[in-house]
Motif scaffolding. Structure first.
Motif, PDB file in Angstrom:
ATOM      1  N   ARG A  67       6.204   1.067  -4.162  1.00  7.24           N
ATOM      2  CA  ARG A  67       5.152   0.841  -3.176  1.00  7.24           C
ATOM      3  C   ARG A  67       3.798   1.172  -3.782  1.00  7.24           C
ATOM      4  N   GLY A  68       2.904   0.209  -3.766  1.00  6.54           N
ATOM      5  CA  GLY A  68       1.564   0.413  -4.312  1.00  6.54           C
ATOM      6  C   GLY A  68       1.463   0.237  -5.817  1.00  6.54           C
ATOM      7  N   LEU A  69       2.569  -0.072  -6.501  1.00  3.63           N
ATOM      8  CA  LEU A  69       2.542  -0.223  -7.951  1.00  3.63           C
ATOM      9  C   LEU A  69       2.035  -1.614  -8.330  1.00  3.63           C
ATOM     10  N   THR A  70       1.024  -1.641  -9.189  1.00  2.00           N
ATOM     11  CA  THR A  70       0.500  -2.919  -9.683  1.00  2.00           C
ATOM     12  C   THR A  70       0.959  -3.098 -11.130  1.00  2.00           C
ATOM     13  N   ALA A  71       2.030  -3.820 -11.295  1.00  2.00           N
ATOM     14  CA  ALA A  71       2.591  -4.118 -12.615  1.00  2.00           C
ATOM     15  C   ALA A  71       3.408  -5.394 -12.464  1.00  2.00           C
ATOM     16  N   GLU A  72       3.812  -5.963 -13.611  1.00  2.00           N
ATOM     17  CA  GLU A  72       4.521  -7.238 -13.574  1.00  2.00           C
ATOM     18  C   GLU A  72       5.938  -7.072 -13.056  1.00  2.00           C
ATOM     19  N   ALA A  73       6.283  -7.819 -12.035  1.00  2.00           N
ATOM     20  CA  ALA A  73       7.633  -7.829 -11.486  1.00  2.00           C
ATOM     21  C   ALA A  73       8.444  -8.938 -12.173  1.00  2.00           C
ATOM     22  N   PRO A  74       9.766  -8.881 -12.077  1.00  2.00           N
ATOM     23  CA  PRO A  74      10.606  -7.913 -11.372  1.00  2.00           C
ATOM     24  C   PRO A  74      10.598  -6.540 -12.059  1.00  2.00           C
ATOM     25  N   ALA A 109       0.827  -1.206   0.000  1.00  2.23           N
ATOM     26  CA  ALA A 109       0.000   0.000   0.000  1.00  2.23           C
ATOM     27  C   ALA A 109       0.859   1.254   0.000  1.00  2.23           C
ATOM     28  N   SER A 110       0.277   2.334  -0.503  1.00  2.00           N
ATOM     29  CA  SER A 110       0.961   3.616  -0.476  1.00  2.00           C
ATOM     30  C   SER A 110       0.833   4.215   0.913  1.00  2.00           C
ATOM     31  N   ALA A 111       1.959   4.646   1.488  1.00  2.00           N
ATOM     32  CA  ALA A 111       1.954   5.117   2.865  1.00  2.00           C
ATOM     33  C   ALA A 111       2.200   6.609   2.973  1.00  2.00           C
ATOM     34  N   VAL A 112       2.491   7.271   1.876  1.00  2.00           N
ATOM     35  CA  VAL A 112       2.891   8.673   1.904  1.00  2.00           C
ATOM     36  C   VAL A 112       1.757   9.554   1.378  1.00  2.00           C
ATOM     37  N   SER A 113       1.319  10.490   2.217  1.00  2.00           N
ATOM     38  CA  SER A 113       0.276  11.443   1.825  1.00  2.00           C
ATOM     39  C   SER A 113       0.876  12.835   1.820  1.00  2.00           C
ATOM     40  N   PHE A 157      20.273   2.397 -11.173  1.00  2.00           N
ATOM     41  CA  PHE A 157      19.585   1.234 -11.725  1.00  2.00           C
ATOM     42  C   PHE A 157      19.323   0.267 -10.574  1.00  2.00           C
ATOM     43  N   VAL A 158      18.080  -0.129 -10.390  1.00  2.00           N
ATOM     44  CA  VAL A 158      17.725  -1.044  -9.309  1.00  2.00           C
ATOM     45  C   VAL A 158      16.795  -2.115  -9.855  1.00  2.00           C
ATOM     46  N   VAL A 159      17.053  -3.364  -9.514  1.00  2.00           N
ATOM     47  CA  VAL A 159      16.171  -4.468  -9.889  1.00  2.00           C
ATOM     48  C   VAL A 159      15.672  -5.147  -8.624  1.00  2.00           C
ATOM     49  N   GLY A 160      14.380  -5.455  -8.610  1.00  2.00           N
ATOM     50  CA  GLY A 160      13.802  -6.167  -7.489  1.00  2.00           C
ATOM     51  C   GLY A 160      12.314  -6.353  -7.689  1.00  2.00           C
ATOM     52  N   GLU A 161      11.690  -6.995  -6.723  1.00  2.00           N
ATOM     53  CA  GLU A 161      10.235  -7.143  -6.735  1.00  2.00           C
ATOM     54  C   GLU A 161       9.668  -6.177  -5.704  1.00  2.00           C
ATOM     55  N   ARG A 162       9.481  -6.595  -4.471  1.00  2.00           N
ATOM     56  CA  ARG A 162       9.088  -5.653  -3.426  1.00  2.00           C
ATOM     57  C   ARG A 162      10.286  -5.180  -2.623  1.00  2.00           C
ATOM     58  N   ASP A 163      11.386  -5.901  -2.726  1.00  2.00           N
ATOM     59  CA  ASP A 163      12.641  -5.512  -2.089  1.00  2.00           C
ATOM     60  C   ASP A 163      13.728  -5.442  -3.158  1.00  2.00           C
ATOM     61  N   VAL A 164      14.787  -4.735  -2.837  1.00  2.00           N
ATOM     62  CA  VAL A 164      15.899  -4.566  -3.776  1.00  2.00           C
ATOM     63  C   VAL A 164      16.728  -5.841  -3.839  1.00  2.00           C
ATOM     64  N   ASP A 165      16.965  -6.316  -5.055  1.00  2.00           N
ATOM     65  CA  ASP A 165      17.856  -7.451  -5.265  1.00  2.00           C
ATOM     66  C   ASP A 165      19.258  -6.992  -5.652  1.00  2.00           C
ATOM     67  N   VAL A 193       8.170   2.564 -20.756  1.00  2.00           N
ATOM     68  CA  VAL A 193       8.530   2.944 -19.395  1.00  2.00           C
ATOM     69  C   VAL A 193       7.262   3.419 -18.694  1.00  2.00           C
ATOM     70  N   ILE A 194       7.159   3.116 -17.406  1.00  2.00           N
ATOM     71  CA  ILE A 194       6.111   3.688 -16.566  1.00  2.00           C
ATOM     72  C   ILE A 194       6.735   4.867 -15.824  1.00  2.00           C
ATOM     73  N   ALA A 195       6.219   6.061 -16.079  1.00  2.00           N
ATOM     74  CA  ALA A 195       6.738   7.260 -15.421  1.00  2.00           C
ATOM     75  C   ALA A 195       6.171   7.348 -14.011  1.00  2.00           C
ATOM     76  N   SER A 196       7.011   7.702 -13.067  1.00  2.00           N
ATOM     77  CA  SER A 196       6.567   7.780 -11.677  1.00  2.00           C
ATOM     78  C   SER A 196       6.905   9.133 -11.076  1.00  2.00           C
ATOM     79  N   GLU A 197       5.925   9.727 -10.411  1.00  2.00           N
ATOM     80  CA  GLU A 197       6.148  10.944  -9.632  1.00  2.00           C
ATOM     81  C   GLU A 197       6.579  10.607  -8.209  1.00  2.00           C
ATOM     82  N   SER A 198       6.454   9.341  -7.824  1.00  2.00           N
ATOM     83  CA  SER A 198       6.944   8.878  -6.520  1.00  2.00           C
ATOM     84  C   SER A 198       8.374   8.396  -6.702  1.00  2.00           C
TER      85      SER A 198
END
Length: 306
Positions: free
Chosen positions: A126-133, A27-31, A146-154, A290-295
């Protein structure tokens, strides 16, 4: 919580409420309470001189004075400032540190590229619904993470290609001439290949792009009448559209780029290099968008304070 990210090109502030979502790590935790950005070009000339200029330090100080007032007014209970590529590279980083301590009342953390990458990844996925990794790339002024991971950094790596550094090193004409673009492409491609090999980028299924170069390219690809973070956040931009926008930007002068309503005045002279870095990352990673992210790293810093 107050988070400040000071990079090569900009200094940004996020004041936010961070909720406890320990039972739902996706879930997204930052408001956001406020999110601000100033172009200060702290790293101007660092690639050539190895030092932060007095003018660049002063531009950053002026921005931090305003941020300090906002932090005090908000009554935050925790604050953290991280400084990245330019401050890592500079011989006189102690002068910058002293200025920040005097202005904010607390010292900046000059973090490693690895820590920068991890904070950016945590803020982005966090909160992103897309195919991992995921392959998360943060294109800054002096470096790209450059970072690769699923919910944690690998795996993570930082390489010294960024929109300011590549502009100063290669794209000196306005607009850049073909020979300069070719030299930049060769430099960027070598760094991207090295980074992708280091983090096993070939296994990534989704590319997430962070920072102003990516979001500006997304805004141009979407043909927005004005910069709209809500429409840009998690917009999917195809490789073909990235290539089209990059070619257009590299064919224009900085003054001509300013005519785009989504263009920040402080980004117009370096956006060509930023778009070129993004285009080459997409090509070398073998991904179609690419998925652009403001987070981004700001959200990661805020989460680290919780």
């Amino acid at each position: 919580m107050a988070a400040i990210d000071c990079g090569t090109n900009s200094v940004r502030l996020l004041i936010a409420d961070v909720s406890d979502v320990s039972d739902d790590p996706g879930a997204s935790a930052v408001s956001d309470v406020t999110r601000q950005m100033r172009i200060v070009r702290l790293g101007e000339g660092v690639d050539r001189t190895g030092r932060l200029s007095p003018a660049a330090i002063e531009r950053t100080r002026v921005a931090l004075v305003d941020y300090a007032a906002d932090i005090a007014e908000a009554g935050v209970d925790a604050a953290r400032m991280v400084a990245t590529s330019a401050s890592r590279d500079a011989e006189n980083a102690a002068d910058f540190r002293a200025m920040v301590l005097d202005t904010l009342g607390f010292a900046p953390e000059v973090i490693t590229g690895d820590e920068e990458a991890r904070l950016s990844f945590n803020g982005a996925v966090r909160g992103l619904t897309a195919e991992a990794p995921f392959l998360v790339v943060d294109i800054g002024g002096g470096s790209t993470e450059f970072v690769v991971g699923e919910r944690d950094v690998d795996a993570a790596i930082s390489v010294d290609i960024g929109c300011v550094r590549m502009t100063e090193r290669h794209l000196r004409a306005d607009p850049p001439i073909p020979e300069q673009v070719a030299a930049a492409e060769e430099d960027i491609a070598a760094a991207v290949d090295r980074a992708l090999a280091a983090v096993d980028g070939a296994r990534a299924r989704t590319l997430v792009g962070l920072a102003g170069s990516v979001t500006t390219v997304a805004a141009l690809a979407l043909e927005l009448p004005e910069y709209d973070p809500k429409r840009i956040h998690r917009a999917r931009v195809s490789a073909a559209d990235i290539a089209k926008v990059t070619a257009d930007l590299l064919g224009r002068t900085a003054e001509q780029r300013l005519r785009y309503p989504v263009m920040h005045p402080g980004r117009a002279d370096v956006i060509g290099a930023g778009a070129l870095i993004l285009r080459i990352i997409v090509e070398r990673a073998g991904l179609d968008a690419v998925i652009a992210s403001e987070s981004d790293i700001l959200d990661g810093i805020a989460l680290s304070l919780a």
